[in-house]
Scaffold this active site. Structure first.
Site, PDB file in Angstrom:
ATOM      1  N   ASP A 192       0.817  -1.209   0.000  1.00 17.26           N
ATOM      2  CA  ASP A 192       0.000   0.000   0.000  1.00 17.26           C
ATOM      3  C   ASP A 192       0.861   1.274   0.000  1.00 17.26           C
ATOM      4  OD1 ASP A 192      -2.554   1.161   0.124  1.00 17.26           O
ATOM      5  OD2 ASP A 192      -3.211  -0.309   1.595  1.00 17.26           O
TER       6      ASP A 192
ATOM      7  N   ASP B  11      -2.032   7.039  -8.375  1.00 22.76           N
ATOM      8  CA  ASP B  11      -1.641   8.435  -8.137  1.00 22.76           C
ATOM      9  C   ASP B  11      -0.443   8.868  -8.980  1.00 22.76           C
ATOM     10  OD1 ASP B  11      -3.644   8.537  -6.342  1.00 22.76           O
ATOM     11  OD2 ASP B  11      -2.413   8.974  -4.583  1.00 22.76           O
TER      12      ASP B  11
ATOM     13  N   ASP C  31     -10.120   3.402  -3.581  1.00 24.25           N
ATOM     14  CA  ASP C  31     -10.840   2.229  -3.076  1.00 24.25           C
ATOM     15  C   ASP C  31     -12.257   2.126  -3.637  1.00 24.25           C
ATOM     16  OD1 ASP C  31      -8.558   1.874  -1.695  1.00 24.25           O
ATOM     17  OD2 ASP C  31      -9.465   1.858   0.297  1.00 24.25           O
TER      18      ASP C  31
HETATM   19  C1  GLA Z   1      -5.900   1.211   1.187  1.00 26.15           C
HETATM   20  C2  GLA Z   1      -6.074   0.202   0.075  1.00 26.15           C
HETATM   21  C3  GLA Z   1      -7.211  -0.745   0.424  1.00 26.15           C
HETATM   22  C4  GLA Z   1      -6.899  -1.449   1.735  1.00 26.15           C
HETATM   23  C5  GLA Z   1      -6.688  -0.415   2.814  1.00 26.15           C
HETATM   24  C6  GLA Z   1      -6.209  -1.034   4.121  1.00 26.15           C
HETATM   25  O1  GLA Z   1      -6.989   2.059   1.294  1.00 26.15           O
HETATM   26  O2  GLA Z   1      -6.346   0.851  -1.136  1.00 26.15           O
HETATM   27  O3  GLA Z   1      -7.407  -1.687  -0.610  1.00 26.15           O
HETATM   28  O4  GLA Z   1      -5.758  -2.253   1.583  1.00 26.15           O
HETATM   29  O5  GLA Z   1      -5.691   0.534   2.418  1.00 26.15           O
HETATM   30  O6  GLA Z   1      -5.998  -0.074   5.105  1.00 26.15           O
END
Ligand code: GLA
Length: 403
Positions: free
Chosen positions: A150, A186, A205
């Site tokens: 991430d 990004d 997300d």
């Molecule tokens: C980010 C990612 C998600 C998930 C969350 C976990 O938002 O894009 O898919 O992994 O972190 O905190």
């Protein structure tokens, strides 16, 4: 002389170990599996993961091709140990990750985990920044097969360099691991990700609605249509071993069956990674049937690995998506995103269907294709006649053309 020769081969051997590269060939088709985040967020546990593993097998999802069980954010203790190693939360995962990995592998599945290229994960647990080589060795020792990495708390770090550091750490640790870059598109990972990871998120997300934006202040989560529309002109960057990733699926999490069907069909048309995000222990039969539709999965997993494209925006009120497949087959998806049912009358002889990326053309004037409906499984005749159908709101007609 002999000593020089030995020295030279030693240097070559060492530089081969250290040469920066990803493990090639681990994701020749888009990865398929399950990820804990969409339904459970940080409320995860060893029991949940083991039950999910069992359901993956019992539901037929494993047989349909789902492979990776990915534990997302929330698996860690709040601090590293005195030696700087990550530790699993002892309450949530009392047997530890090695034992859990052994269980996953014993069922013929693969083990995925989440961490972050920044100093902290998005849920506030220890991130990997500055610990990449140590963490990669630990993941290898646990039997990890898939790492989702991430991008929260990255400060001023450069994304490409930071993701490359972890790629190199994985390589040096020596265990082949699918590397899933998650920086939400990004910094245009499609432009630099091919030699770094096997897939990269292209969007923020996802959330479980068909058409919506949910504003969380500094960021938003996005419905199915919003996700599909977000990035244009990047399909040429996706292909075997390096996929555009529009996020995990929201199927079985509250949308209607029509919407779930459309969502699954479109992910297949996009050659997207197919990561289920629902509670498999509590899955209705119709959801199971959607997730295990082998004909639709075959479109996603087609060995040509071409991301589909929108052919037309408004064909009697529906979008038409096309995807060239192996052996000159084509998948076509008529997507009714409107609130009303729509009729289509699609005259093949008047259409000029081709793809300038794969250089494929659908020639229905010189060849006759048979048409299979991938949801009803019915044979819909051939391309000699116009295709007429009625499509319910928020639903699709998805077909495969075979010569
Ligand atoms: C980010 C990612 C998600 C998930 C969350 C976990 O938002 O894009 O898919 O992994 O972190 O905190």
């Amino acid at each position: 002389m002999k000593r020089w020769l030995m020295m030279a081969s030693f240097v070559v051997a060492i530089s081969q170990i250290l040469v920066a590269q990803k493990f090639e060939g681990l994701a020749l088709t888009p990865p398929m599996g399950w990820n804990s985040w969409n339904t459970f967020a940080v409320n995860i546990s060893e029991d949940l993961v083991k039950q999910t593993v069992d359901m993956m097998v019992a539901s037929g999802m494993k047989d349909a091709g789902y492979e990776y069980i990915v534990i997302d954010d929330g698996w860690e203790a709040m601090e590293r140990d005195n030696a700087g190693s990550l530790i699993a939360d002892p309450k949530k995962f009392p047997s530890g990750m090695k034992v859990l990995g052994d269980y996953i592998h014993s069922k013929g599945l693969k083990f995925g985990i989440h961490n972050c290229a920044g100093t902290k994960t998005c849920a506030g647990f220890p991130g990997g920044r500055g610990h990449e080589f140590q963490d990669a060795r630990l993941y290898a020792s646990w039997g990890i097969d898939f790492l989702k990495y991430d991008w929260c708390s990255h400060g001023t770090a450069n994304s490409e360099e930071t993701y490359k550091t972890m790629r190199d750490a994985i390589h040096v640790a020596g265990r082949p691991i699918v590397y899933s870059i998650c920086e939400w598109g990004d910094t245009k990972p499609w432009e630099w990700g091919k030699d770094v990871g096997h897939l990269w998120r292209i969007t923020g997300d996802i959330t479980d609605c068909f058409d919506c934006e949910i504003n969380h202040g500094s960021w938003s989560s996005w419905g199915i249509i919003n996700t599909i529309e977000m990035r244009k002109g990047i399909r040429q960057y996706s292909g075997p071993d390096h996929w555009n990733d529009p996020d995990m699926m929201e199927i079985g999490r509250g949308m209607t069956p029509n919407e779930d069907r459309a969502h699954f069909s479109l992910w297949a048309m996009l050659a997207a990674p197919l990561m289920a995000g629902n509670d498999l222990r509590d899955m209705k039969k119709e959801i199971n049937e959607i997730l295990t539709n082998k004909d639709v999965i075959a479109v996603d997993q087609d060995s040509l690995g071409v991301q589909g494209l929108k052919y037309s925006d408004n064909e009697s009120g529906v979008e038409v998506w096309i995807k060239p497949l192996n052996k000159n087959d084509w998948a076509i998806c008529f997507f009714n995103k409107s609130e009303q049912k729509q009729k289509i009358d699609f005259d093949w002889s008047k259409k000029n269907i081709s793809d300038d990326i794969s250089k494929k053309t659908l020639n229905t004037n010189d060849f006759t294709y048979s048409i299979k409906d991938l949801w009803s499984k019915k044979n819909l005749g051939t391309t000699k006649k116009s295709l007429r159908a009625e499509i319910p709101p928020h639903d699709v007609l998805m077909i495969r053309l075979t010569k």
